[in-house]
Design a protein around this motif. Structure first.
Motif, mmCIF file in Angstrom:
data_model
loop_
_atom_site.group_PDB
_atom_site.id
_atom_site.type_symbol
_atom_site.label_atom_id
_atom_site.label_comp_id
_atom_site.label_asym_id
_atom_site.label_seq_id
_atom_site.Cartn_x
_atom_site.Cartn_y
_atom_site.Cartn_z
ATOM 1 N N LEU A 260 0.855 -1.188 0.000
ATOM 2 C CA LEU A 260 0.000 0.000 0.000
ATOM 3 C C LEU A 260 0.894 1.242 0.000
ATOM 4 C CD1 LEU A 260 -2.834 -0.661 2.618
ATOM 5 C CD2 LEU A 260 -3.156 -0.117 0.207
ATOM 6 N N ALA A 261 0.691 2.123 -0.959
ATOM 7 C CA ALA A 261 1.488 3.344 -0.998
ATOM 8 C C ALA A 261 1.249 4.191 0.248
ATOM 9 C CB ALA A 261 1.144 4.137 -2.256
ATOM 10 N N GLU A 262 -0.007 4.184 0.749
ATOM 11 C CA GLU A 262 -0.348 5.020 1.900
ATOM 12 C C GLU A 262 0.354 4.582 3.175
ATOM 13 O OE1 GLU A 262 -2.409 3.399 -0.159
ATOM 14 O OE2 GLU A 262 -4.428 4.279 -0.119
ATOM 15 N N THR A 263 0.800 3.336 3.248
ATOM 16 C CA THR A 263 1.456 2.841 4.466
ATOM 17 C C THR A 263 2.918 2.459 4.206
ATOM 18 O OG1 THR A 263 0.614 0.614 4.020
ATOM 19 C CG2 THR A 263 -0.697 2.028 5.479
ATOM 20 N N THR A 264 3.520 3.053 3.191
ATOM 21 C CA THR A 264 4.944 2.843 2.925
ATOM 22 C C THR A 264 5.711 4.097 3.334
ATOM 23 O OG1 THR A 264 4.514 1.319 1.087
ATOM 24 C CG2 THR A 264 6.693 2.359 1.174
ATOM 25 N N MET A 265 6.536 3.960 4.327
ATOM 26 C CA MET A 265 7.306 5.085 4.876
ATOM 27 C C MET A 265 8.713 5.076 4.283
ATOM 28 S SD MET A 265 8.473 5.620 8.859
ATOM 29 C CE MET A 265 9.594 6.930 9.355
ATOM 30 N N GLN A 266 9.087 6.158 3.617
ATOM 31 C CA GLN A 266 10.447 6.314 3.109
ATOM 32 C C GLN A 266 11.277 7.050 4.158
ATOM 33 O OE1 GLN A 266 11.220 4.766 0.398
ATOM 34 N NE2 GLN A 266 9.111 4.303 -0.224
ATOM 35 N N ARG A 267 12.433 6.533 4.474
ATOM 36 C CA ARG A 267 13.277 7.175 5.488
ATOM 37 C C ARG A 267 14.737 7.107 5.074
ATOM 38 N NH1 ARG A 267 12.952 2.808 10.546
ATOM 39 N NH2 ARG A 267 13.909 1.042 9.445
ATOM 40 N N GLU A 268 15.518 8.016 5.638
ATOM 41 C CA GLU A 268 16.960 8.043 5.388
ATOM 42 C C GLU A 268 17.690 7.343 6.530
ATOM 43 O OE1 GLU A 268 18.267 11.940 3.057
ATOM 44 O OE2 GLU A 268 17.191 12.418 4.898
ATOM 45 N N VAL A 269 18.787 6.701 6.182
ATOM 46 C CA VAL A 269 19.653 6.053 7.168
ATOM 47 C C VAL A 269 20.927 6.884 7.288
ATOM 48 C CG1 VAL A 269 20.942 3.966 7.739
ATOM 49 C CG2 VAL A 269 18.696 3.797 6.629
ATOM 50 N N ALA A 270 21.393 7.080 8.507
ATOM 51 C CA ALA A 270 22.551 7.952 8.719
ATOM 52 C C ALA A 270 23.334 7.502 9.935
ATOM 53 C CB ALA A 270 22.104 9.394 8.894
ATOM 54 N N VAL A 271 24.535 8.069 10.073
ATOM 55 C CA VAL A 271 25.295 7.967 11.324
ATOM 56 C C VAL A 271 25.281 9.362 11.939
ATOM 57 C CG1 VAL A 271 27.484 8.276 10.080
ATOM 58 C CG2 VAL A 271 27.496 7.398 12.407
ATOM 59 N N VAL A 272 24.982 9.426 13.233
ATOM 60 C CA VAL A 272 24.700 10.690 13.918
ATOM 61 C C VAL A 272 25.573 10.811 15.155
ATOM 62 C CG1 VAL A 272 22.910 11.928 15.197
ATOM 63 C CG2 VAL A 272 22.309 10.726 13.089
ATOM 64 N N HIS A 273 26.099 12.013 15.401
ATOM 65 C CA HIS A 273 26.803 12.272 16.667
ATOM 66 C C HIS A 273 26.541 13.706 17.098
ATOM 67 C CE1 HIS A 273 30.039 14.571 14.635
ATOM 68 N NE2 HIS A 273 30.041 13.625 13.731
ATOM 69 N N LEU A 274 26.807 13.995 18.355
ATOM 70 C CA LEU A 274 26.569 15.334 18.889
ATOM 71 C C LEU A 274 27.450 16.361 18.180
ATOM 72 C CD1 LEU A 274 26.443 14.554 22.717
ATOM 73 C CD2 LEU A 274 24.516 15.211 21.269
ATOM 74 N N LYS A 275 26.869 17.503 17.882
ATOM 75 C CA LYS A 275 27.642 18.545 17.199
ATOM 76 C C LYS A 275 28.798 19.039 18.047
ATOM 77 C CE LYS A 275 24.085 20.434 14.119
ATOM 78 N NZ LYS A 275 23.284 21.636 13.764
ATOM 79 N N SER A 276 28.588 19.116 19.344
ATOM 80 C CA SER A 276 29.593 19.704 20.234
ATOM 81 C C SER A 276 30.611 18.693 20.752
ATOM 82 C CB SER A 276 28.903 20.358 21.432
ATOM 83 O OG SER A 276 28.131 19.390 22.136
ATOM 84 N N SER A 277 30.444 17.413 20.413
ATOM 85 C CA SER A 277 31.293 16.383 21.012
ATOM 86 C C SER A 277 32.608 16.220 20.250
ATOM 87 C CB SER A 277 30.560 15.038 21.035
ATOM 88 O OG SER A 277 30.336 14.568 19.716
ATOM 89 N N TYR A 278 33.628 15.757 20.968
ATOM 90 C CA TYR A 278 34.904 15.401 20.344
ATOM 91 C C TYR A 278 34.737 14.075 19.613
ATOM 92 C CZ TYR A 278 39.562 13.303 20.056
ATOM 93 O OH TYR A 278 40.692 12.670 19.624
ATOM 94 N N VAL A 279 35.156 14.054 18.360
ATOM 95 C CA VAL A 279 35.097 12.829 17.568
ATOM 96 C C VAL A 279 36.519 12.286 17.440
ATOM 97 C CG1 VAL A 279 34.419 11.788 15.368
ATOM 98 C CG2 VAL A 279 33.099 13.685 16.306
ATOM 99 N N SER A 280 36.784 11.157 18.093
ATOM 100 C CA SER A 280 38.130 10.594 18.115
ATOM 101 C C SER A 280 38.500 10.056 16.736
ATOM 102 C CB SER A 280 38.213 9.467 19.144
ATOM 103 O OG SER A 280 37.415 8.367 18.730
ATOM 104 N N PRO A 281 39.796 9.893 16.461
ATOM 105 C CA PRO A 281 40.215 9.339 15.164
ATOM 106 C C PRO A 281 39.608 7.969 14.866
ATOM 107 C CG PRO A 281 42.086 10.351 16.260
ATOM 108 C CD PRO A 281 40.954 10.363 17.250
ATOM 109 N N VAL A 282 39.454 7.121 15.889
ATOM 110 C CA VAL A 282 38.902 5.791 15.630
ATOM 111 C C VAL A 282 37.419 5.889 15.261
ATOM 112 C CG1 VAL A 282 38.273 5.229 18.020
ATOM 113 C CG2 VAL A 282 38.874 3.400 16.431
ATOM 114 N N VAL A 283 36.689 6.836 15.854
ATOM 115 C CA VAL A 283 35.287 7.045 15.474
ATOM 116 C C VAL A 283 35.211 7.633 14.066
ATOM 117 C CG1 VAL A 283 33.172 8.322 16.010
ATOM 118 C CG2 VAL A 283 34.475 7.223 17.841
ATOM 119 N N GLU A 284 36.135 8.512 13.722
ATOM 120 C CA GLU A 284 36.180 9.045 12.358
ATOM 121 C C GLU A 284 36.412 7.925 11.344
ATOM 122 O OE1 GLU A 284 39.214 12.018 12.421
ATOM 123 O OE2 GLU A 284 37.855 13.598 13.128
ATOM 124 N N ARG A 285 37.267 6.972 11.694
ATOM 125 C CA ARG A 285 37.480 5.829 10.805
ATOM 126 C C ARG A 285 36.216 4.999 10.672
ATOM 127 N NH1 ARG A 285 42.150 1.760 11.570
ATOM 128 N NH2 ARG A 285 41.248 1.001 9.634
#
Length: 305
Positions: A260-285
């Motif tokens: 059913l088109a009316e009950t088909t939800m299109q969504r995006e998949v992503a990786v998310v982190h806090l804007k203010s947080s430190y992102v370590s090199p291993v997390v960047e990898r």
């Protein structure tokens, strides 16, 4: 006691000759002699004694040589470890993931990074979007991998990876699989759905409300929607599940999509982190590996029967 003096002492002790040590180190003999005297003054005993044209170690000198070698190796190891940390070769990654991305994306990424860098360690928590974002806000995970939620771009840094579809599904042989279906027909059946705080539940509720229909009747509410195929298989219940979970060899193999088109939800998949947080090199990898693997992984849609 200076590390440099210990390094010089180790070379002198190894060569057994201050002159040859000076040539090897590119220093003058008087400078090396002063270096040894500084150590001897600090510990209060002789380390070297003359032997012919060279020098040999005293008893204290032999002990000091072992300590100097041990310290040098420890320093070198620590420097290598810090270099590995700086380039993301070792470290801990705390990941919050939705059930679908945990099933179809994380295995490839984890396998790749563990093969490339065995020093990486993962701590993975599986949950719904509301629980995972609470964990991210509380600093209990470094990143979330899963569907993008409303408002994510304002609160978080969002790296989009691909697309996903969420559809209504039922057990094979269900009455709704035998002919044309309308969204109103879905009201006659009970559902297995997550809590109202979860984005997919909010979306399917709104799909009914926007057509002046009553919300789905939830007979089973669960925080692990990947269990729904086993809950639904022997019943006439409906669920709302990622299309990736349907098809042969998938966790939702007992189910089929109610198209059913009316009950088909299109969504995006992503990786998310806090804007203010430190992102370590291993997390960047980890994020870079997710981007590389997401294309083929998320494009691999199952064949819908």
């Amino acid at each position: 006691m200076e590390l440099r003096d210990l390094q010089y002492f180790e070379v002198i002790a190894t060569t057994g000759h201050i002159g040859r040590a000076a040539e090897k180190l590119g220093r003058t003999q008087p400078a090396l002699s002063k270096s040894v005297r500084r150590i001897e003054t600090e510990i209060g005993t002789r380390l070297l004694m003359k032997s012919g044209r060279g020098v040999q170690l005293t008893t204290a000198g032999r002990v000091m040589l072992e300590r100097a070698r041990s310290l040098r190796m420890s320093v070198e190891q620590n420097l290598r470890e810090m270099a590995d940390i700086a380039k993301g070769a070792i470290g801990n990654i705390r990941v919050g993931s939705g059930a679908t991305t945990a099933e179809y994306l994380l295995p490839q990424v984890c396998s790749r990074l563990l093969t490339e860098s065995p020093g990486i360690r993962f701590d993975i928590s599986i949950g719904m979007n509301d629980v995972l974002r609470a964990m991210l806000n509380d600093g209990k995970v470094d990143v979330i991998v899963g569907p993008v939620a409303k408002g994510d771009d304002e609160t978080y840094t969002v790296h989009r990876l691909g697309d996903d579809s969420v559809v209504v599904a039922a057990a094979r042989g269900h009455a709704l699989t035998c002919g044309p279906v309308t969204i109103a027909d879905l009201q006659d059946y009970g559902w297995v759905l997550p809590a109202r705080s979860v984005v997919t539940r909010q979306w399917i509720d709104a799909a009914f409300a926007s057509r002046n229909l009553s919300e789905p009747r939830v007979d089973i509410q669960t925080n692990n929607i990947s269990l729904s195929p086993r809950l639904i298989a022997p019943t006439d219940l409906l669920t709302f599940i990622s299309r990736r979970n349907l098809g042969r060899g998938r966790v939702g193999e007992p189910l089929v999509e109610i198209r059913l088109a009316e009950t088909t939800m299109q969504r995006e998949v992503a990786v998310v982190h806090l804007k203010s947080s430190y992102v370590s090199p291993v997390v960047e990898r980890f994020i870079a590996a997710l981007r590389d693997e997401a294309g083929p992984a998320l494009a691999d849609l199952p064949t819908i029967d």
